[in-house]
Design an enzyme around this catalytic site. Sequence first.
Site, short mmCIF file in Angstrom:
data_model
loop_
_atom_site.label_atom_id
_atom_site.label_comp_id
_atom_site.label_asym_id
_atom_site.label_seq_id
_atom_site.Cartn_x
_atom_site.Cartn_y
_atom_site.Cartn_z
CG ASN A 34 -0.41 -0.17 2.52
OD1 ASN A 34 0.63 -0.79 2.68
ND2 ASN A 34 -1.05 0.40 3.52
CD GLU A 58 -1.42 4.77 4.47
OE1 GLU A 58 -0.96 5.65 5.23
OE2 GLU A 58 -2.07 3.78 4.89
CB CYS A 108 -5.39 -1.26 -1.67
SG CYS A 108 -6.70 -0.50 -0.70
CD GLU A 162 -5.42 -5.78 -1.21
OE1 GLU A 162 -4.82 -4.68 -1.12
OE2 GLU A 162 -6.17 -6.21 -0.33
CB CYS A 191 -8.97 -4.52 -3.41
SG CYS A 191 -7.83 -3.13 -3.26
N1 THU Z 1 -5.29 -1.38 2.55
C1 THU Z 1 -4.77 -2.22 1.63
O1 THU Z 1 -3.64 -2.03 1.15
N2 THU Z 1 -5.51 -3.27 1.23
C2 THU Z 1 -6.76 -3.53 1.69
O2 THU Z 1 -7.44 -4.40 1.16
C3 THU Z 1 -7.28 -2.81 2.85
C4 THU Z 1 -6.61 -1.52 3.12
C5 THU Z 1 -4.49 -0.24 2.98
C6 THU Z 1 -5.02 1.09 2.52
C7 THU Z 1 -4.45 2.02 3.55
O3 THU Z 1 -3.13 2.37 3.14
C8 THU Z 1 -4.34 1.19 4.80
O4 THU Z 1 -4.44 -0.17 4.38
C9 THU Z 1 -5.42 1.47 5.83
O5 THU Z 1 -6.68 1.42 5.26
#
Ligand code: THU
Length: 176
Positions: free
Chosen positions: A76, A78, A87, A89, A129
């Site tokens: 992920n 941000e 995310c 995925e 996702c």
């Molecule tokens: N996140 C993911 O990378 N995958 C998911 O399926 C759920 C959430 C990340 C997004 C964000 O950077 C952090 O987790 C908190 O939501």
Amino acid sequence: MHFILYFPNLKAFGLKEKTLEHHYTIITDTQELSDSELNLLKQAWEATATSYSPYSRFAVGAAVLLENGVIITGSNQENASFPVGSCAERVAVHFAKAQYPEEAIIMIAIRAKKADHPIIQPVTPCGACRQLLIEVEHQQKKPIILLLQGESGPVMRIGGVKILLPFYFSGDVLLS
Ligand code: THU
């Protein structure tokens, strides 16, 4: 393995009540996982180290196994403007499809860790996702097996993404 389509059965619309079943496996003994599954889970774990998550401090790693055996990882990423982030995925799947557009995705492993407390339960992909993964399943006409695990603890194995998103939005309605 069978592929379940959780899409409304128009012929059965006479029925007022319907029930959906969700098939998944919880694995607590790693001996029940194949070498390929163990490797994918390891790669997803290693990918958490590349996460850029200063805001949530929740690091997610994803590893995608392609039909040709190639493994693509992502984490992920941000942004101070929150919706701009991605995310794990989505990073992994979009990179895989950009590099290998013709290769089907066989399996995806997803792992997560939190800076301040251990994640010991499987982390399931967010709704957006799931929709992305369904698009790929639909396109390749093959299910994507999901392997989900926290930092440690049980592994959840799910035989296809449609199990996670019944009544998903299908692009078929746009194309007909
Ligand atoms: N996140 C993911 O990378 N995958 C998911 O399926 C759920 C959430 C990340 C997004 C964000 O950077 C952090 O987790 C908190 O939501």
